[in-house]
Design a protein around this motif. Sequence first.
Motif, PDB file in Angstrom:
ATOM      1  N   PRO A   8      -3.622 -11.804 -27.215  1.00 20.68           N
ATOM      2  CA  PRO A   8      -3.558 -11.614 -28.667  1.00 20.68           C
ATOM      3  C   PRO A   8      -4.129 -10.271 -29.125  1.00 20.68           C
ATOM      4  CG  PRO A   8      -5.247 -13.226 -28.086  1.00 20.68           C
ATOM      5  CD  PRO A   8      -4.462 -12.965 -26.848  1.00 20.68           C
ATOM      6  N   HIS A   9      -4.956  -9.629 -28.285  1.00 19.25           N
ATOM      7  CA  HIS A   9      -5.525  -8.332 -28.667  1.00 19.25           C
ATOM      8  C   HIS A   9      -4.450  -7.247 -28.752  1.00 19.25           C
ATOM      9  CE1 HIS A   9      -5.381  -8.355 -24.275  1.00 19.25           C
ATOM     10  NE2 HIS A   9      -5.359  -7.029 -24.315  1.00 19.25           N
ATOM     11  N   LEU A  10      -3.246  -7.541 -28.258  1.00 20.36           N
ATOM     12  CA  LEU A  10      -2.154  -6.567 -28.306  1.00 20.36           C
ATOM     13  C   LEU A  10      -1.213  -6.800 -29.486  1.00 20.36           C
ATOM     14  CD1 LEU A  10      -1.171  -6.424 -24.519  1.00 20.36           C
ATOM     15  CD2 LEU A  10      -2.520  -4.753 -25.808  1.00 20.36           C
ATOM     16  N   ASN A  11      -1.545  -7.739 -30.337  1.00 18.79           N
ATOM     17  CA  ASN A  11      -0.637  -8.118 -31.427  1.00 18.79           C
ATOM     18  C   ASN A  11      -0.261  -6.955 -32.336  1.00 18.79           C
ATOM     19  OD1 ASN A  11      -0.122 -10.820 -30.890  1.00 18.79           O
ATOM     20  ND2 ASN A  11      -1.982 -11.524 -31.934  1.00 18.79           N
ATOM     21  N   GLN A  12      -1.144  -6.005 -32.522  1.00 17.25           N
ATOM     22  CA  GLN A  12      -0.879  -4.896 -33.445  1.00 17.25           C
ATOM     23  C   GLN A  12      -0.433  -3.637 -32.702  1.00 17.25           C
ATOM     24  OE1 GLN A  12      -0.792  -5.648 -36.650  1.00 17.25           O
ATOM     25  NE2 GLN A  12      -1.427  -7.713 -35.997  1.00 17.25           N
ATOM     26  N   SER A  31      13.451  -5.255 -21.205  1.00 17.07           N
ATOM     27  CA  SER A  31      14.078  -6.555 -21.431  1.00 17.07           C
ATOM     28  C   SER A  31      13.927  -6.980 -22.887  1.00 17.07           C
ATOM     29  CB  SER A  31      13.454  -7.619 -20.517  1.00 17.07           C
ATOM     30  OG  SER A  31      13.762  -7.363 -19.171  1.00 17.07           O
ATOM     31  N   THR A  32      12.727  -6.820 -23.428  1.00 16.21           N
ATOM     32  CA  THR A  32      12.439  -7.185 -24.817  1.00 16.21           C
ATOM     33  C   THR A  32      11.322  -6.284 -25.335  1.00 16.21           C
ATOM     34  OG1 THR A  32      12.888  -9.500 -24.246  1.00 16.21           O
ATOM     35  CG2 THR A  32      11.916  -9.090 -26.398  1.00 16.21           C
ATOM     36  N   ALA A  33      11.393  -5.958 -26.618  1.00 18.70           N
ATOM     37  CA  ALA A  33      10.330  -5.192 -27.276  1.00 18.70           C
ATOM     38  C   ALA A  33       9.939  -5.906 -28.557  1.00 18.70           C
ATOM     39  CB  ALA A  33      10.803  -3.771 -27.579  1.00 18.70           C
ATOM     40  N   ASN A  34       8.660  -5.813 -28.922  1.00 19.91           N
ATOM     41  CA  ASN A  34       8.280  -6.408 -30.202  1.00 19.91           C
ATOM     42  C   ASN A  34       8.729  -5.496 -31.349  1.00 19.91           C
ATOM     43  OD1 ASN A  34       6.387  -4.336 -30.175  1.00 19.91           O
ATOM     44  ND2 ASN A  34       4.594  -5.664 -30.392  1.00 19.91           N
ATOM     45  N   TYR A  35       8.569  -5.995 -32.569  1.00 20.37           N
ATOM     46  CA  TYR A  35       9.136  -5.272 -33.710  1.00 20.37           C
ATOM     47  C   TYR A  35       8.381  -3.995 -34.027  1.00 20.37           C
ATOM     48  CZ  TYR A  35      12.363  -9.081 -34.296  1.00 20.37           C
ATOM     49  OH  TYR A  35      13.378  -9.990 -34.061  1.00 20.37           O
ATOM     50  N   ILE A  36       7.146  -3.899 -33.606  1.00 11.45           N
ATOM     51  CA  ILE A  36       6.409  -2.637 -33.768  1.00 11.45           C
ATOM     52  C   ILE A  36       7.036  -1.573 -32.892  1.00 11.45           C
ATOM     53  CG2 ILE A  36       4.167  -1.511 -33.479  1.00 11.45           C
ATOM     54  CD1 ILE A  36       2.848  -4.233 -33.980  1.00 11.45           C
ATOM     55  N   ALA A  37       7.342  -1.930 -31.643  1.00  8.47           N
ATOM     56  CA  ALA A  37       7.972  -0.972 -30.724  1.00  8.47           C
ATOM     57  C   ALA A  37       9.385  -0.614 -31.180  1.00  8.47           C
ATOM     58  CB  ALA A  37       7.994  -1.557 -29.316  1.00  8.47           C
ATOM     59  N   ARG A  38      10.080  -1.560 -31.781  1.00  6.46           N
ATOM     60  CA  ARG A  38      11.462  -1.301 -32.215  1.00  6.46           C
ATOM     61  C   ARG A  38      11.536  -0.243 -33.309  1.00  6.46           C
ATOM     62  NH1 ARG A  38      14.307  -7.357 -32.043  1.00  6.46           N
ATOM     63  NH2 ARG A  38      13.297  -7.982 -30.081  1.00  6.46           N
ATOM     64  N   PHE A  48      10.139   2.458 -33.188  1.00  8.16           N
ATOM     65  CA  PHE A  48      10.231   3.732 -32.479  1.00  8.16           C
ATOM     66  C   PHE A  48      11.575   3.891 -31.767  1.00  8.16           C
ATOM     67  CE2 PHE A  48       5.735   2.870 -32.918  1.00  8.16           C
ATOM     68  CZ  PHE A  48       5.174   4.120 -33.150  1.00  8.16           C
ATOM     69  N   GLY A  49      12.438   2.876 -31.891  1.00  7.22           N
ATOM     70  CA  GLY A  49      13.739   2.928 -31.233  1.00  7.22           C
ATOM     71  C   GLY A  49      13.788   2.229 -29.899  1.00  7.22           C
ATOM     72  N   VAL A  50      12.696   1.591 -29.505  1.00  8.45           N
ATOM     73  CA  VAL A  50      12.661   0.874 -28.235  1.00  8.45           C
ATOM     74  C   VAL A  50      13.437  -0.436 -28.393  1.00  8.45           C
ATOM     75  CG1 VAL A  50      11.190  -0.199 -26.494  1.00  8.45           C
ATOM     76  CG2 VAL A  50      10.421   1.868 -27.690  1.00  8.45           C
ATOM     77  N   LYS A  51      14.365  -0.688 -27.486  1.00  5.03           N
ATOM     78  CA  LYS A  51      15.193  -1.890 -27.584  1.00  5.03           C
ATOM     79  C   LYS A  51      15.612  -2.355 -26.197  1.00  5.03           C
ATOM     80  CE  LYS A  51      19.361   0.912 -28.256  1.00  5.03           C
ATOM     81  NZ  LYS A  51      20.522   1.201 -29.146  1.00  5.03           N
ATOM     82  N   SER A  52      16.179  -3.556 -26.148  1.00  2.00           N
ATOM     83  CA  SER A  52      16.640  -4.140 -24.888  1.00  2.00           C
ATOM     84  C   SER A  52      17.688  -3.244 -24.239  1.00  2.00           C
ATOM     85  CB  SER A  52      17.238  -5.528 -25.128  1.00  2.00           C
ATOM     86  OG  SER A  52      16.293  -6.399 -25.687  1.00  2.00           O
ATOM     87  N   GLY A  53      17.592  -3.102 -22.921  1.00  2.00           N
ATOM     88  CA  GLY A  53      18.568  -2.315 -22.185  1.00  2.00           C
ATOM     89  C   GLY A  53      18.239  -0.843 -22.084  1.00  2.00           C
ATOM     90  N   ASP A  94       2.625   5.338 -26.838  1.00  2.00           N
ATOM     91  CA  ASP A  94       1.588   4.306 -26.817  1.00  2.00           C
ATOM     92  C   ASP A  94       2.121   2.931 -26.421  1.00  2.00           C
ATOM     93  OD1 ASP A  94      -0.374   6.108 -27.641  1.00  2.00           O
ATOM     94  OD2 ASP A  94       0.129   5.812 -29.764  1.00  2.00           O
ATOM     95  N   LEU A  95       3.346   2.884 -25.955  1.00  2.03           N
ATOM     96  CA  LEU A  95       3.967   1.608 -25.602  1.00  2.03           C
ATOM     97  C   LEU A  95       3.183   0.911 -24.488  1.00  2.03           C
ATOM     98  CD1 LEU A  95       6.505  -0.235 -26.054  1.00  2.03           C
ATOM     99  CD2 LEU A  95       7.543   0.969 -24.115  1.00  2.03           C
ATOM    100  N   VAL A  96       2.869  -0.366 -24.715  1.00  2.00           N
ATOM    101  CA  VAL A  96       2.238  -1.187 -23.680  1.00  2.00           C
ATOM    102  C   VAL A  96       3.352  -1.919 -22.943  1.00  2.00           C
ATOM    103  CG1 VAL A  96       0.649  -3.076 -23.193  1.00  2.00           C
ATOM    104  CG2 VAL A  96       0.161  -1.488 -25.073  1.00  2.00           C
ATOM    105  N   LEU A  97       3.487  -1.638 -21.655  1.00  2.00           N
ATOM    106  CA  LEU A  97       4.551  -2.247 -20.855  1.00  2.00           C
ATOM    107  C   LEU A  97       3.984  -3.377 -20.005  1.00  2.00           C
ATOM    108  CD1 LEU A  97       7.577  -2.033 -19.991  1.00  2.00           C
ATOM    109  CD2 LEU A  97       6.761  -0.664 -18.059  1.00  2.00           C
ATOM    110  N   LEU A  98       4.582  -4.558 -20.144  1.00  2.00           N
ATOM    111  CA  LEU A  98       4.149  -5.719 -19.365  1.00  2.00           C
ATOM    112  C   LEU A  98       5.265  -6.142 -18.417  1.00  2.00           C
ATOM    113  CD1 LEU A  98       2.557  -7.800 -22.273  1.00  2.00           C
ATOM    114  CD2 LEU A  98       1.380  -6.322 -20.625  1.00  2.00           C
ATOM    115  N   PRO A  99       4.914  -6.656 -17.249  1.00  2.00           N
ATOM    116  CA  PRO A  99       5.948  -7.069 -16.288  1.00  2.00           C
ATOM    117  C   PRO A  99       6.654  -8.346 -16.735  1.00  2.00           C
ATOM    118  CG  PRO A  99       3.777  -7.643 -15.462  1.00  2.00           C
ATOM    119  CD  PRO A  99       3.551  -6.832 -16.706  1.00  2.00           C
ATOM    120  N   VAL A 100       7.871  -8.526 -16.247  1.00  2.00           N
ATOM    121  CA  VAL A 100       8.658  -9.721 -16.563  1.00  2.00           C
ATOM    122  C   VAL A 100       8.119 -10.907 -15.772  1.00  2.00           C
ATOM    123  CG1 VAL A 100      10.954 -10.752 -16.498  1.00  2.00           C
ATOM    124  CG2 VAL A 100      10.697  -8.313 -17.010  1.00  2.00           C
ATOM    125  N   ARG A 101       7.933 -12.038 -16.462  1.00  2.00           N
ATOM    126  CA  ARG A 101       7.472 -13.274 -15.812  1.00  2.00           C
ATOM    127  C   ARG A 101       8.402 -14.415 -16.211  1.00  2.00           C
ATOM    128  NH1 ARG A 101       2.135 -15.362 -17.032  1.00  2.00           N
ATOM    129  NH2 ARG A 101       2.577 -14.771 -19.195  1.00  2.00           N
TER     130      ARG A 101
END
Length: 360
Positions: free
Chosen positions: A31-35, A51-58, A60-65, A77-84
């Motif tokens: 939850p500390h990454l929510n903002q 695969s997916t970006a939250n709406y804050i990242a979007r 900046f133009g970050v999107k699926s694919g 400043d994008l935080v990238l997390l691995p797919v699980r």
Amino acid sequence: MTATTKGKNERKFIHVDMDSFFVSVELLDAPHLNQHPVAVGGTASERGVISTANYIARKFGVKSGLATATAQRMCPDLVLLPVRFEAYEAITRKLDEIFRRYTDKVEFLSLDEASLEVTGRTRFNGSATHMAAHIRATVQQELGLTASAGVAPLKYLAKIASEVQKPNGMFVITPNQVRGFLDDLDVRKIPGVGPKTYAVLENLGCRQCRDITEEKIPALMRYLGVHGFYVWERCQGIEDHDEQSSDIKSVGIERTLPRDCHMLCDCLKELDRLSEGLRERIAEVGDDYLIIKNQVKLKFSDFSISSTEAPANTLCQHTVSSLCRLLWDTRREGRAIRLIGLSVKVRRKVQDDIQLAFPW
């Protein structure tokens, strides 16, 4: 039959689409990454994609694919997390349990998206709008996730409606609003209208659904084949309803590929192989049934599924190849194919002269 056609068998669909699903599931544990701008995907060093970006990242133009390297340049400043996938699949099973409190007719299009038919259901006095609102509230309360929803008398319209108030919103199209909604709708919102199909439609002067009139059918068929008629039907608010008959059934075959497929030619070769097996299954059905449609299904590397179909009175290789090309052309950038399916819909011959009911 048009979108304003009414009858006594009113059908109701709810389409539920989870908001930035993979990221939202990850944020339950962080939850500390929510903002922060957050995305789930492969690393740039491995030529990964988002695969997916939250709406804050979007923002900046970050999107699926999008290639991860490009996403990180666009949003340093994008935080990238691995797919699980195991974590997402566990949540999807919980979603399925929630949805089935309202109807047993639940169809998942991917891990984060499902269509629910609630026709004839008695909860909330049969109100699909109230059911959808309650589903969204239940998902948030029990899973801590937000969902967007669309409600409509046609399945594909409910899906389109679910995107109108995204994220965390709901949009309802009642039967008497269908025609007006479609008239103003960008034709690119119609399922199956990708860049190549839209280029043809634009050359014909068709940018909104209202532009695709009955007079355009000959040109649509000339340039797009059977897919042109499909587009016209959807722009009129016509959806296949013959599948509700107990005398309609599907005969199919599918294969999970040993490795993800990145080339259309390889997909087409696999369909050729599947055709051989499907012909044997069709023969087992017997002579009491007639083929009425061919259908192709692709499951992508992100586990989402797309399918399309066309009228046919045989298992037609040309039709099958065209359907596969259509799905390939409309896939999101970066998605490979992990499963290919091929099927036909067949109808019992004795039902040929029965007039099928209108949906309203």
